[in-house]
Design a protein around this motif. Sequence first.
Motif, short mmCIF file in Angstrom:
data_model
loop_
_atom_site.label_atom_id
_atom_site.label_comp_id
_atom_site.label_asym_id
_atom_site.label_seq_id
_atom_site.Cartn_x
_atom_site.Cartn_y
_atom_site.Cartn_z
N PHE A 74 0.84 -1.20 0.00
CA PHE A 74 0.00 0.00 0.00
C PHE A 74 0.87 1.25 0.00
O PHE A 74 2.06 1.20 0.32
N CYS A 75 0.25 2.36 -0.33
CA CYS A 75 0.80 3.69 -0.10
C CYS A 75 -0.32 4.51 0.52
O CYS A 75 -1.47 4.44 0.07
N LEU A 76 -0.01 5.25 1.55
CA LEU A 76 -0.98 6.06 2.26
C LEU A 76 -0.52 7.51 2.17
O LEU A 76 0.60 7.83 2.55
N TRP A 93 4.51 4.06 2.94
CA TRP A 93 4.23 2.85 2.18
C TRP A 93 4.75 1.64 2.92
O TRP A 93 5.60 1.75 3.79
N GLY A 94 4.19 0.51 2.57
CA GLY A 94 4.57 -0.72 3.22
C GLY A 94 3.64 -1.85 2.85
O GLY A 94 3.11 -1.89 1.73
N ASP A 132 2.66 -2.34 8.29
CA ASP A 132 4.11 -2.40 8.48
C ASP A 132 4.70 -1.36 7.53
O ASP A 132 4.63 -1.54 6.31
N ILE A 133 5.25 -0.30 8.06
CA ILE A 133 5.77 0.79 7.25
C ILE A 133 7.18 0.43 6.80
O ILE A 133 8.05 0.15 7.63
N THR A 134 7.39 0.44 5.49
CA THR A 134 8.70 0.08 4.93
C THR A 134 9.40 1.25 4.25
O THR A 134 10.53 1.11 3.79
N GLY A 135 8.73 2.38 4.17
CA GLY A 135 9.33 3.58 3.58
C GLY A 135 8.38 4.75 3.76
O GLY A 135 7.19 4.56 4.02
N ALA A 136 8.91 5.95 3.61
CA ALA A 136 8.08 7.14 3.79
C ALA A 136 8.77 8.34 3.17
O ALA A 136 9.99 8.36 3.01
#
Length: 163
Positions: A74-76, A93-94, A132-136
Motif C-alpha cells: 500500500f501507499c498512504l 508505504w509498506g 508495516d511501514i517500509t518507507g516514507a
Amino acid sequence: MTRWSEFAGAAPRIAGIFLRRHAAAGNLCLLATTRRDGYPRISPLEPRLFEDHLWLVGMPGTRKFADLRRDPRFCLHTATVDPQVGDGDAKLWGVVREVPDAELQRRWAESLYADTGFDLRGQRLDPFFAADITGASAVEVGGGHMDVVIWKPDEGETVVRKH
C-alpha cells in the motif's frame, strides 16, 4: 508489525508531518492499492493509530480491502487541499498484515467509540489490517525552499532541499 514509535523514532520529521496533516484533514488519507488487473486504485480511508500501531480498518466488502488481501502493498497519502502544500504532505508505504485478534479488535472499537462516538463495539471487524511501514516521504515548503524528506529502513531521514 512495525510499532509507530519505532517508525517515529527513525523518521521523526516525516511522522510529525503525517500526524499534523492526518489531524488537519479530519483523519482522512488516500490509500493506494493495486487492483487485480495491475492498475492502481486510490480510495479514501481514515487510518487510526492505536496501541502503537497504524491500523487500516474500514467498511467490509470494499474493493480496496480485497486488493490488500490479494496484494498487501500500500501507499498512504495525507489528504492535501492546499496546492502550495504550505502545511506539508506525507506518504507512507509498506505492507499490511491481517490481525484476527478478537480482544484487540474489541479494545480498538472501544477506543474508536470513546474518541469519535462511532460505534462498532460488539461487531466483528473484518478486515482488520496492521500496517508495516517500509518507507516514507514528506514535503515541507517554507522560507523560499521546499524540503523533501525521505526515509528508508536502516538509512534514517534524508533531506533534499529544492530552491
